[in-house]
Design a protein around this motif. Structure first.
Motif, PDB file in Angstrom:
ATOM      1  N   VAL A 181      -3.008  -9.963   8.000  1.00 50.28           N
ATOM      2  CA  VAL A 181      -3.237 -10.691   6.397  1.00 50.28           C
ATOM      3  C   VAL A 181      -3.983  -9.491   5.652  1.00 50.28           C
ATOM      4  O   VAL A 181      -4.712  -8.905   6.056  1.00 50.28           O
ATOM      5  N   VAL A 182      -3.360  -9.294   4.489  1.00 48.85           N
ATOM      6  CA  VAL A 182      -3.921  -8.519   3.255  1.00 48.85           C
ATOM      7  C   VAL A 182      -4.801  -9.383   2.273  1.00 48.85           C
ATOM      8  O   VAL A 182      -4.077 -10.303   1.841  1.00 48.85           O
ATOM      9  N   MET A 183      -6.166  -9.027   2.184  1.00 56.73           N
ATOM     10  CA  MET A 183      -6.735  -9.906   1.041  1.00 56.73           C
ATOM     11  C   MET A 183      -7.146  -9.074  -0.319  1.00 56.73           C
ATOM     12  O   MET A 183      -7.441  -7.973  -0.200  1.00 56.73           O
ATOM     13  N   MET A 184      -6.312  -9.834  -1.363  1.00 57.50           N
ATOM     14  CA  MET A 184      -6.612  -9.059  -2.439  1.00 57.50           C
ATOM     15  C   MET A 184      -7.509  -9.914  -3.423  1.00 57.50           C
ATOM     16  O   MET A 184      -7.206 -11.093  -3.832  1.00 57.50           O
ATOM     17  N   ASN A 185      -8.816  -9.706  -3.219  1.00 53.93           N
ATOM     18  CA  ASN A 185      -9.835 -10.473  -3.998  1.00 53.93           C
ATOM     19  C   ASN A 185      -9.808 -10.189  -5.454  1.00 53.93           C
ATOM     20  O   ASN A 185      -9.377  -9.150  -5.925  1.00 53.93           O
ATOM     21  N   GLY A 186     -11.025 -10.858  -6.240  1.00 56.60           N
ATOM     22  CA  GLY A 186     -11.048 -10.541  -7.282  1.00 56.60           C
ATOM     23  C   GLY A 186     -12.210  -9.610  -7.814  1.00 56.60           C
ATOM     24  O   GLY A 186     -12.120  -8.749  -6.954  1.00 56.60           O
ATOM     25  N   ALA A 213       6.405  -4.594   7.804  1.00 58.11           N
ATOM     26  CA  ALA A 213       6.219  -5.398   9.029  1.00 58.11           C
ATOM     27  C   ALA A 213       5.264  -5.954   9.327  1.00 58.11           C
ATOM     28  O   ALA A 213       5.020  -7.029  10.246  1.00 58.11           O
ATOM     29  N   ALA A 214       3.927  -5.304   9.196  1.00 58.21           N
ATOM     30  CA  ALA A 214       2.775  -5.645   9.913  1.00 58.21           C
ATOM     31  C   ALA A 214       1.967  -6.683   8.665  1.00 58.21           C
ATOM     32  O   ALA A 214       0.962  -7.399   9.295  1.00 58.21           O
ATOM     33  N   ILE A 215       2.468  -6.791   7.846  1.00 54.77           N
ATOM     34  CA  ILE A 215       2.237  -7.852   6.794  1.00 54.77           C
ATOM     35  C   ILE A 215       2.492  -9.330   6.736  1.00 54.77           C
ATOM     36  O   ILE A 215       3.679  -9.443   6.118  1.00 54.77           O
ATOM     37  N   ASP A 216       1.834  -9.996   7.462  1.00 54.55           N
ATOM     38  CA  ASP A 216       2.617 -11.446   7.331  1.00 54.55           C
ATOM     39  C   ASP A 216       1.927 -12.266   6.335  1.00 54.55           C
ATOM     40  O   ASP A 216       2.610 -13.431   6.499  1.00 54.55           O
ATOM     41  N   GLY A 217       1.116 -11.929   5.552  1.00 55.10           N
ATOM     42  CA  GLY A 217       0.716 -12.768   4.477  1.00 55.10           C
ATOM     43  C   GLY A 217      -0.236 -12.234   3.656  1.00 55.10           C
ATOM     44  O   GLY A 217      -0.858 -10.965   4.107  1.00 55.10           O
ATOM     45  N   VAL A 218      -0.225 -12.734   2.402  1.00 54.60           N
ATOM     46  CA  VAL A 218      -1.253 -12.056   1.363  1.00 54.60           C
ATOM     47  C   VAL A 218      -2.249 -13.236   0.594  1.00 54.60           C
ATOM     48  O   VAL A 218      -1.696 -13.928  -0.034  1.00 54.60           O
ATOM     49  N   LEU A 219      -3.479 -12.865   0.933  1.00 54.62           N
ATOM     50  CA  LEU A 219      -4.279 -13.905   0.209  1.00 54.62           C
ATOM     51  C   LEU A 219      -4.771 -13.118  -1.335  1.00 54.62           C
ATOM     52  O   LEU A 219      -5.675 -12.399  -1.004  1.00 54.62           O
TER      53      LEU A 219
END
Length: 360
Positions: A164-169, A221-227
């Motif tokens: 997962v990649v986290m895109m915070n505020g 391919a490594a990124i299964d989801g983005v928060l």
């Protein structure tokens, strides 16, 4: 801190109605001069501030206090500008300040300056620092938990150990850490956090750049989801994924139920958003501001108390957010009167709307 559920929301509406009736009955303190409310919003980068919050607050203030005067300013994401705007309103002798703070630390001295002049400050949506008199917002930890749970659901089998990649505020906003903490409490131990970014200004273009960098570093391919912390950030994330020709798109979260985000959800590009009934937030904040402007007790409005980094036991109203996916748009946003089917289902989206059950 505890959010306000459906029963609590109904109770709050009853209290707000009572405040409205009292306001009509007392005539607003005739002979004491017109109360003045200063409204300071943080930016135009996030659509909700100008499209939802401002008109809702203005409307409710007019209903509760027809004799009240409103001063308005938008800081355009600049703390120095907001300090100047606040100083101007204090100099003009406003009765109360309704502050959606750009940077709590940078505005702390301005809150103290208001206190010295006997002007109460209500923190709106974001918890300000300094001697504030009240706080109205949504439960940010719950927002993050809703995003985290939805992301796991969207990742399906990949939720067990996926990346997962986290895109915070924006880190200057106290809500950013609030949302991130709630999301991490759900995600930790279930997925691998591959990258975590702070998105300055909550800006779409900054999120796009971060997501492009993540794709280059990790490989799609490594990124299964983005928060993604909100819908503006989600827009940048999805734009970067599409530019890199990632297909299928991984699930991407959001927040604020912006109309463009709802359309992306219908189309299958964004997995979910978090709906926060801004009308309730705006009405609660307007009621608190009017009560303080008149020197009235705000205890009947308060549902809980919160601590800021500088002030303990701030009287607060925390409302409850709702997760929205394609399957729930109809019963949450359409039946709730947020958007009409015509607004959501543009001609190009009508086939997708039909598949989602969004038909007349």
């Amino acid at each position: 801190m505890r959010g306000l559920g459906l029963r609590g929301a109904a109770g709050l509406l009853a209290v707000l109605l009572a405040v409205s009736l009292t306001a009509c009955a007392d005539g607003g303190g005739e002979g004491e001069g017109e109360p003045t409310v200063g409204l300071l919003l943080p930016s135009r980068a996030v659509p909700r501030w100008e499209k939802s919050d401002r008109p809702l607050i203005e409307k409710r203030l007019e209903e509760l206090c027809p004799e009240c005067r409103l001063l308005y300013a938008n800081a355009e994401n600049d703390a120095a500008s907001q300090r100047q705007q606040m100083t101007s309103m204090i100099t003009q002798g406003v009765s109360v300040l309704l502050l959606d703070v750009v940077d709590p630390k940078a505005l702390r001295s301005s809150v103290h300056a208001a206190q010295r002049e006997g002007i109460p400050v209500v923190a709106y949506d974001r918890l300000a620092e300094g001697p504030i008199s009240g706080f109205v917002s949504f439960d940010g930890a719950r927002v993050g938990r809703l995003q985290g749970r939805a992301l796991l659901a969207g990742m399906s089998a990949r939720a067990d150990g996926g990346g997962v990649v986290m895109m915070n505020g924006d880190p200057s906003s106290p809500n950013a850490a609030w949302y991130e903490g709630g999301a991490r409490s759900v995600l930790q131990g279930k997925v691998r956090i591959l990258k975590s970014y702070d998105t300055l200004g909550w800006r779409t273009e900054n999120a796009h750049d971060h997501m492009s960098a993540a794709i280059n570093d990790l490989g799609p391919a490594a990124i299964d989801g983005v928060l993604a912390a909100n819908d503006s950030i989600a827009a940048g994330v999805i734009s970067a994924l599409k530019s890199a020709r990632v297909s299928p798109l991984p699930p991407v979260t959001g927040q604020d139920a912006d109309l463009d985000a709802v359309r992306r959800i219908v189309e299958g590009e964004q997995y979910m958003t978090v709906y926060k009934p801004f009308r309730l937030e705006a009405e609660a904040a307007a009621a608190m501001a009017v009560a303080l402007a008149r020197g009235d007790d705000i205890d009947p409005l308060v549902t809980t108390k919160v601590d800021s980094p500088t002030t303990k036991d701030v009287p607060a109203i925390l409302l409850t957010p709702t997760a929205v996916t394609r399957e729930t748009i109809g019963r949450t946003l359409v039946r709730g009167g947020v958007y009409t089917l015509d607004q959501i289902c543009t001609p190009t989206l009508r086939p997708a709307c039909a598949r989602a059950g969004l038909t007349r």
